[in-house]
Design an enzyme around this catalytic site. Structure first.
Site, PDB file in Angstrom:
ATOM      1  N   VAL A 148      -4.028  -7.881  -1.868  1.00 51.71           N
ATOM      2  CA  VAL A 148      -3.751  -6.786  -0.939  1.00 51.71           C
ATOM      3  C   VAL A 148      -4.783  -6.766   0.195  1.00 51.71           C
ATOM      4  O   VAL A 148      -4.486  -6.355   1.318  1.00 51.71           O
ATOM      5  CB  VAL A 148      -3.699  -5.452  -1.722  1.00 51.71           C
ATOM      6  CG1 VAL A 148      -5.077  -4.985  -2.128  1.00 51.71           C
ATOM      7  CG2 VAL A 148      -2.982  -4.386  -0.936  1.00 51.71           C
ATOM      8  N   ASP A 149      -5.992  -7.276  -0.079  1.00 52.57           N
ATOM      9  CA  ASP A 149      -7.048  -7.274   0.945  1.00 52.57           C
ATOM     10  C   ASP A 149      -6.792  -8.280   2.078  1.00 52.57           C
ATOM     11  O   ASP A 149      -7.497  -8.271   3.080  1.00 52.57           O
ATOM     12  CB  ASP A 149      -8.402  -7.635   0.313  1.00 52.57           C
ATOM     13  CG  ASP A 149      -8.900  -6.581  -0.647  1.00 52.57           C
ATOM     14  OD1 ASP A 149      -8.278  -5.516  -0.728  1.00 52.57           O
ATOM     15  OD2 ASP A 149      -9.918  -6.840  -1.305  1.00 52.57           O
TER      16      ASP A 149
END
Ligand SMILES: Nc1ncnc2c1ncn2[C@@H]1O[C@H](COP(=O)(O)OP(=O)(O)OP(=O)(O)O)[C@@H](O)[C@H]1O
Ligand SMILES: O=P(O)(O)OC[C@H]1O[C@](O)(CO)[C@@H](O)[C@@H]1O
Ligand SMILES: [Mg+2]
Length: 465
Positions: free
Chosen positions: A219-220
């Site tokens: 997700v980063d």
């Protein structure tokens, strides 16, 4: 330029992939009743995707010189005319690992559906539960299109996920015991490092013909080489609600600050993109850019002026920002434990949001006592990654999964499917496992942040505190 004024063509550096030795079987898609492959439908091994598409054509540019001579290229993803597996013999293992990410279930769903519907694999697709440790501690789960039908509508990891538990010998033993000949790893940089080791161990053992494929998830958005990891845009979208709430709270108070902490351990992409798309943010703090709090030119100096000008301010901070400013002795990490490492060895961070809130209050009390002040701290950490993928990410997940299937069926191994400059490609797994993707604060995107927030460069303004 050449003497004759022609711009010379650069030579391609093809990042070749290992392939499984084996049969060359006509691709069953060619006989699929629902497809009518056009002449350009099948991709040849010589079709490539270029990594760098921006060049300084000026002969005087030293930086452009190497690029003008050599261009990194990757195999283009897609169905091949011939495949290395008879669909009747395919035994595929799919697993998910690391933190949650929107779209993880869609990727798994589309791996199952694609193997089944595109290639006609029947009864040969299995889910491995709970990440790497599931290879040796859980039963595998048979998967078919009916079992995964609704998975793309749900957030989370339907197969389960975990950190740690990587035991190379036991994992490869399990692959051998189950007779898996295709392994699909859905995970971030840690997962890709593990999958690359599995790939090497499988080859070292010699007797196994296993295609190891990866679909990068984080997700980063901190996975390198590929354009972006799936789920990232969904998370940025989910972060908007938190920023909007911070803005409303700040606007509704006298001298109000809305402080929003967003995920981003070592890369501030979520904070940066959420700031760019929101336009309500006065200051964006990311791990790649240092800042300091007090004194002329510091964060609080800037905030005070913004509060005086607008009556309020909104600060977005990525979880990995400002870590070296936070005293280690008193503050706990975001997860509640002292800063250290998680089961995978990733550094766990101190809670920058709680620390900033406390520091803001102390600063105001010291310097502006008598004036009211409000800080509302919003920490939507898990809310932005536990949601289902949005439409764009669902589509992206589908194409990444299908690209991975086509590559594995063609006999490529030790690769990751991803987009490079918008085109689907196969990238050596080792390369992706090691590549980082920090925010480049020298490029235009960070300049856009500055132009939207008008925040200063906290580095040049004075000494750090
Ligand atoms: N160098 C490595 N060799 C083998 N396995 C590794 C290595 N690094 C991490 N792993 C394993 O990969 C799995 C996932 O790693 P990690 O928890 O870092 O998440 P990730 O895949 O990076 O995903 P995310 O960053 O999105 O959370 C864990 O089971 C971990 O043990
Ligand atoms: O608490 P968990 O599940 O270990 O995950 C937290 C981490 O996972 C990520 O979402 C992805 O690596 C980071 O942003 C965050 O620090
Ligand atoms: Mg990671």
């Amino acid at each position: 330029m050449d003497d004759d004024g022609e711009t010379p063509m650069p030579s391609l550096e093809l990042h070749k992939l290992p392939t499984l030795a084996g049969a060359a079987i006509p691709n069953p898609i060619a006989r699929h009743p629902l497809y009518h492959p056009s002449p350009s439908f099948f991709i040849s091994p010589t079709d490539v995707v270029l990594r760098d598409i921006l060049f300084d054509a000026s002969p005087a540019s030293a930086a452009g010189e190497r690029r003008r001579r050599h261009v990194a290229a990757y195999h283009r993803a897609g169905p091949r005319r011939e495949v290395a597996f008879d669909p009747a013999t395919v035994r595929a293992a799919i697993f998910t690992c690391g933190g949650l990410c929107p779209g993880t279930n869609t990727v798994v769903r589309e791996l199952v559906v694609g193997l089944s519907e595109l290639y006609g694999v029947r009864g040969g697709v299995f889910g491995v539960r709970n990440g790497y440790r599931g290879f040796y501690s859980d039963e595998v789960v048979p998967l078919d299109p009916a079992a995964v039908e609704h998975w793309h509508k749900a957030g989370g990891a339907a197969l389960g996920t975990s950190r740690g538990g990587f035991d190379l010998a036991r994992i490869v033993d399990a692959i051998e015991r189950h007779g898996f000949n295709q392994v699909y790893a859905v995970g971030g940089d840690g997962t890709m490092r593990g999958a690359a080791r599995i790939h090497r161990e499988v080859r070292r053992r010699g007797r196994l013909a296993v295609a190891v494929a990866g679909i990068p998830k984080t997700v980063d958005n901190d996975v390198g080489v590929v354009d972006r990891s799936f789920g990232f845009h969904t998370a940025v979208e989910a972060a908007q609600q938190a920023i909007a709430a911070g803005h409303v709270e700040a606007e509704s108070a006298a001298n109000g600050v809305g402080l929003v902490k967003l995920m981003g351990r070592s890369a501030g992409h979520i904070a940066l993109h959420a700031t760019l798309s929101s336009r309500d943010v006065d200051c964006c703090l990311i791990p790649e850019e240092d800042f300091y709090l007090r004194g002329a030119g510091g964060l609080f100096d800037f905030l005070y002026r913004r509060i005086k000008d607008n009556g309020h301010a909104v600060v977005v901070v990525a979880e990995g920002a400002g870590q070296r400013l936070i005293p280690r002795t008193t503050t706990t990490s975001a997860s509640g434990a002292c800063a250290g490492a998680d089961e995978s060895g990733n550094e766990t961070f101190l809670d920058v949001g709680a620390w900033l809130k406390a520091e803001m209050r102390a600063w105001w009390e010291e310097e502006h006592a008598g004036e009211v002040f409000t800080v509302k701290y919003i920490d939507p950490t898990y809310m932005i990654r536990a949601v289902p993928a949005n439409a764009g990410d669902n589509l992206y997940c589908t194409l990444l999964a299908h690209a991975a299937i086509h590559g594995a069926m063609a006999g490529y191994t030790g690769f990751v499917s991803g987009t490079i400059n918008g085109n689907y490609a196969y990238i050596p797994m080792d390369e992706v496992a090691e590549a980082k993707n920090p925010v480049d604060t020298k490029d235009h995107k960070w300049a856009w942040v500055r132009s939207i927030t008008n925040q200063p460069d906290f580095i040049r303004a004075g000494p750090t505190s």
